[in-house]
Design a protein around this motif. Structure first.
Motif, PDB file in Angstrom:
ATOM      1  N   ASN A 121      -6.654   0.617  -4.504  1.00 28.16           N
ATOM      2  CA  ASN A 121      -7.201   0.803  -3.096  1.00 28.16           C
ATOM      3  C   ASN A 121      -7.059   1.924  -2.384  1.00 28.16           C
ATOM      4  O   ASN A 121      -7.793   2.916  -2.004  1.00 28.16           O
ATOM      5  CB  ASN A 121      -6.824  -0.375  -2.043  1.00 28.16           C
ATOM      6  CG  ASN A 121      -7.482  -1.629  -2.294  1.00 28.16           C
ATOM      7  OD1 ASN A 121      -7.310  -2.739  -2.099  1.00 28.16           O
ATOM      8  ND2 ASN A 121      -8.507  -1.646  -3.334  1.00 28.16           N
ATOM      9  N   ASP A 122      -5.445   2.280  -2.118  1.00 31.40           N
ATOM     10  CA  ASP A 122      -5.244   3.668  -1.335  1.00 31.40           C
ATOM     11  C   ASP A 122      -5.817   4.695  -2.059  1.00 31.40           C
ATOM     12  O   ASP A 122      -6.104   5.698  -1.568  1.00 31.40           O
ATOM     13  CB  ASP A 122      -3.580   3.588  -1.352  1.00 31.40           C
ATOM     14  CG  ASP A 122      -3.230   2.543  -0.370  1.00 31.40           C
ATOM     15  OD1 ASP A 122      -3.772   2.735   0.885  1.00 31.40           O
ATOM     16  OD2 ASP A 122      -2.532   1.450  -0.899  1.00 31.40           O
ATOM     17  N   GLU A 123      -5.916   4.587  -3.589  1.00 29.16           N
ATOM     18  CA  GLU A 123      -6.048   5.743  -4.205  1.00 29.16           C
ATOM     19  C   GLU A 123      -7.450   6.309  -3.920  1.00 29.16           C
ATOM     20  O   GLU A 123      -8.118   7.358  -3.895  1.00 29.16           O
ATOM     21  CB  GLU A 123      -5.954   5.561  -5.624  1.00 29.16           C
ATOM     22  CG  GLU A 123      -6.165   6.639  -6.728  1.00 29.16           C
ATOM     23  CD  GLU A 123      -5.499   7.821  -6.605  1.00 29.16           C
ATOM     24  OE1 GLU A 123      -4.476   8.082  -5.380  1.00 29.16           O
ATOM     25  OE2 GLU A 123      -5.502   8.733  -6.950  1.00 29.16           O
TER      26      GLU A 123
ATOM     27  N   GLY B  55      -1.353   3.024   7.634  1.00 26.02           N
ATOM     28  CA  GLY B  55      -1.232   4.491   7.763  1.00 26.02           C
ATOM     29  C   GLY B  55      -2.068   5.010   8.897  1.00 26.02           C
ATOM     30  O   GLY B  55      -1.580   6.172   9.356  1.00 26.02           O
TER      31      GLY B  55
ATOM     32  N   ASN C  34      -9.787  -3.877   2.557  1.00 31.11           N
ATOM     33  CA  ASN C  34      -8.887  -3.484   1.588  1.00 31.11           C
ATOM     34  C   ASN C  34      -7.349  -4.205   2.214  1.00 31.11           C
ATOM     35  O   ASN C  34      -6.882  -5.071   1.579  1.00 31.11           O
ATOM     36  CB  ASN C  34      -8.477  -2.072   1.446  1.00 31.11           C
ATOM     37  CG  ASN C  34      -9.545  -1.492   0.461  1.00 31.11           C
ATOM     38  OD1 ASN C  34     -10.113  -2.284  -0.233  1.00 31.11           O
ATOM     39  ND2 ASN C  34      -9.430  -0.183   0.120  1.00 31.11           N
ATOM     40  N   ASP C  35      -6.966  -3.610   3.141  1.00 35.45           N
ATOM     41  CA  ASP C  35      -5.843  -4.030   3.678  1.00 35.45           C
ATOM     42  C   ASP C  35      -5.948  -5.510   4.110  1.00 35.45           C
ATOM     43  O   ASP C  35      -4.606  -6.248   3.946  1.00 35.45           O
ATOM     44  CB  ASP C  35      -5.382  -3.229   4.928  1.00 35.45           C
ATOM     45  CG  ASP C  35      -5.079  -1.991   4.741  1.00 35.45           C
ATOM     46  OD1 ASP C  35      -4.113  -1.648   4.019  1.00 35.45           O
ATOM     47  OD2 ASP C  35      -5.896  -1.117   5.115  1.00 35.45           O
TER      48      ASP C  35
ATOM     49  N   ARG D  84      -9.204   5.236  -1.250  1.00 38.81           N
ATOM     50  CA  ARG D  84      -9.541   5.638   0.065  1.00 38.81           C
ATOM     51  C   ARG D  84      -9.090   7.252   0.330  1.00 38.81           C
ATOM     52  O   ARG D  84      -9.642   7.894   1.062  1.00 38.81           O
ATOM     53  CB  ARG D  84      -8.476   4.886   0.784  1.00 38.81           C
ATOM     54  CG  ARG D  84      -8.369   5.291   2.453  1.00 38.81           C
ATOM     55  CD  ARG D  84      -7.932   4.472   3.539  1.00 38.81           C
ATOM     56  NE  ARG D  84      -6.953   3.412   2.966  1.00 38.81           N
ATOM     57  CZ  ARG D  84      -7.053   2.458   3.147  1.00 38.81           C
ATOM     58  NH1 ARG D  84      -7.856   2.011   4.223  1.00 38.81           N
ATOM     59  NH2 ARG D  84      -6.144   1.417   2.887  1.00 38.81           N
TER      60      ARG D  84
ATOM     61  N   GLY E 288       0.725  -1.280   0.194  1.00 40.85           N
ATOM     62  CA  GLY E 288      -0.086   0.103  -0.053  1.00 40.85           C
ATOM     63  C   GLY E 288       0.901   1.203  -0.038  1.00 40.85           C
ATOM     64  O   GLY E 288       2.174   1.079   0.253  1.00 40.85           O
TER      65      GLY E 288
ATOM     66  N   SER F  17      -7.154   5.731   6.956  1.00 38.68           N
ATOM     67  CA  SER F  17      -5.695   5.760   6.659  1.00 38.68           C
ATOM     68  C   SER F  17      -5.231   4.174   6.573  1.00 38.68           C
ATOM     69  O   SER F  17      -4.005   4.423   6.224  1.00 38.68           O
ATOM     70  CB  SER F  17      -4.969   6.301   7.819  1.00 38.68           C
ATOM     71  OG  SER F  17      -5.450   7.611   8.298  1.00 38.68           O
ATOM     72  N   GLY F  18      -6.054   3.265   6.492  1.00 38.16           N
ATOM     73  CA  GLY F  18      -5.463   2.079   6.215  1.00 38.16           C
ATOM     74  C   GLY F  18      -4.762   1.502   7.569  1.00 38.16           C
ATOM     75  O   GLY F  18      -4.370   2.344   8.626  1.00 38.16           O
TER      76      GLY F  18
END
Lengths: 222, 222, 222, 222
Positions: free
Chosen positions: A124-126, B45, B124-125, A128, A42, B41-42
């Motif tokens: 995914n992170d994009e 993160g 996601n993570d 989020r 990520g 933030s995941g």
DNA sequence: AATGAATGAGTTTTCATTCAT
DNA sequence: TATGAATGAAAACTCATTCAT
């Protein structure tokens, strides 16, 4: 070879480090390493150190070539989007019978995700983060998919030929086609754990592919 | 004083800070803060500091109550999965006419994601990491959805009643129903950016909901 | 001593690290180390690592107690300004004969710089940076020197008594008194190098002190 | 074509970039950029990258022409010292009436600092570092000011003529003359902040100039 | 149960400097 | 002379976690 100085290029030719002073190669190695690392960990989890190490170059070059971690991430996004577009261009759907075109589109979409599982996880992170990188990208702006309008044309033609029902929104059909494959790949691990089966197996993928094609084509029947 | 719970406010009355010595409340506040932070933030993160600050309690309590960051993340996952299961239990699909049951299932699934957008991003993570937390969880093992087998029953009944075609795999249908909504919500930001429209609007959601119900029901026609 | 657990506080009493869990002492040690380091290397040249090492505490505590390097620098500035003000308060010039008061002021100023040579060098970066730290400081705002107005009073009284000439601006006199000492100390190294003498010697300092007192008092004669 | 300097523009004409192959110009641009950067950020705070960028040349040329950052700093010091000496030479104090000579010296000193405020700030780091660059410089060794001995002569003559009192040390008088201006300029930002007035204004400078001349001349009266 | 101090290992980014052409 | 690539060693600052009370 008349002077001692002219020998130097030769010595360098078989020099110690193969890729030395090859900016394009360095950039490419960094990009590939970044893609791997961002997909695996990520955006927040990726380590610039690790990317540089994997690329076999000095960490500073990340900053030299890309600016910072976020810009590197965007460069990776641009890369995978470009791959998608290239795949779409190769489909050559225009002129095909509507049902055939839709089938090819679904299979192409499924196969691309199967072949590039990192695309999903890179996005995914994009998502989020509210797509902040994508929004700022000039390149991606110029890369908008022609597929949605093409799907619209195919639908219309199918309706005209009496093979598709009317009233199907092309944007949402496109999203559905993507989503039916995407979700399967993106959530394979949790779905497998929850269902107690291995959805990552080749057999499971084949079955899924068939199901998705089937589902969409049946849904379009008049 | 009839229950043990009612004593707590009294004990709190002589404490300096309001929530003092209220273990369950503290735990719950941490969990809520963690859900917010992990969703935003995941896993990589998210910041333990931020979670504690948001919960208004000392950082050490994260470790006291949950062990470490990963265990806290798992607790959040268990929470959101439990919410999903609760929603599924409330559907009461058994006994409904097959088409109605499927419609209700799709709409329930869509509405749940619409109401809890963080569920997606929390997963996601977990999927990126191969579902390692989910696999290790006793609680989640006991929480497997009864919906897949229910979908199987509904399909069979529909076939029997002549309203559904045969040959539809219930597992994949379940995945499709989930995926058609999930992908829409998970990728709203990038899709909006790429398509140049706002898929997050209420109108877009309504249209999507209708499309998904429609698509699946049409696909199940005999 | 009835249980094994009660022994623990004793063991801790002569524990390994003396200053453990003594926030005020930690803060003070950091401040002293920072003063030393900032004076020796300047704001840009100072190393947070070095400051922490010199203080004998973990680097993170710099951020815990002060926020960042700049805030730590400001804390040091506030400290040295407070020292100056304390010195000024101790002078007790009011009520003294004008000539005596001015002499005492000059000598106090000179001696303070001689005793705290780091004050000068700490101010260098602050002046280069346009006094941005000082301007933002609440503490320093409340610390304005009463000396300028006092110098004004002394001058007036001297004029009244016929021992000082009129027309001397008190602000500029104050700046002159400070500057005559300040420049000597701030530029000792380059002046010594250029003149080829050691202005850092005790004798040179004595001579300078005498010269400054002399110069100002002679200048004030009617 | 009468001088060697006029050839340079021609050589430049066939280069891709304007300043190509013009060593002396490149050196000078680097020096000017370095002066600006060192004055603005100090020795430790200055960035070689920034200097090269400001000079519009490649960073490597810093090393090519000057060796390293410290040597570049020394070159800047030598430059500003040379400017001071040039200014001093232009004063032509010899032969003037003593009072006039001193006045001219003070005003020249003040005006030079007013015109070259970076001189002060360039010396800061040098003094903090114990004048290590100045001490090692051959050029600066040969540049020692003739002014101190000249001040001695002027003082003696003034005493002889009965316009100056005796007993004034010429070295310290020189330091005082320099310091009375230097401190005002070097500490304008903090003094302004502390006094709550703008000492950087033109009016403040004029007042200061007058005060300094006045103070010294009055102090020298017999 | 709860707090704030304290820690050590990172993490991104920067920087002076050198290499290769 | 001049350039841009490349490097290694730090730099400020962060973070999950543990300690002491």
């Amino acid at each position: 070879m008349s002077t001692i100085w002219l020998e130097m290029p030769e010595r360098r030719a078989n020099g110690r480090k193969p890729q030395r002073r090859n900016p394009e190669a360095t950039r490419q190695k960094l990009l590939a390493a970044a893609r791997h690392e961002f997909a695996g960990s990520g955006l927040a989890g990726a380590r610039v150190d690790e990317i540089a190490a994997r690329a076999g170059v000095n960490k500073q070059l990340v900053y030299h070539y890309f600016g910072d971690k976020d810009a590197l991430y965007l460069a990776v996004l641009e890369w995978v989007y470009e791959e998608i577009r290239a795949q779409e261009r190769k489909l050559n759907l225009e002129g095909l019978p509507p049902e055939h075109a839709i089938k090819k589109l679904i299979e192409g979409s499924f196969d691309h995700l199967a072949a590039h599982p990192d695309f999903i996880v890179l996005l995914n992170d994009e998502n989020r983060g509210g797509a902040r990188h994508v929004k700022d990208s000039r390149k991606l702006e110029a890369m908008h998919s022609p597929l949605v309008s093409l799907v619209g044309k195919i639908l219309k033609q199918g309706v005209r030929e009496g093979v598709f029902r009317r009233g199907v929104n092309p944007v949402h059909l496109y999203i559905s086609i993507a989503g039916l494959s995407y979700f399967f790949f993106s959530n394979t691990p949790t779905l497998s754990a929850i269902f107690g089966t291995d959805l990552g197996s080749a057999a499971a993928k084949r079955a899924r592919r068939k199901h998705v094609v089937d589902l969409v084509l049946q849904a379009l029947r008049p």
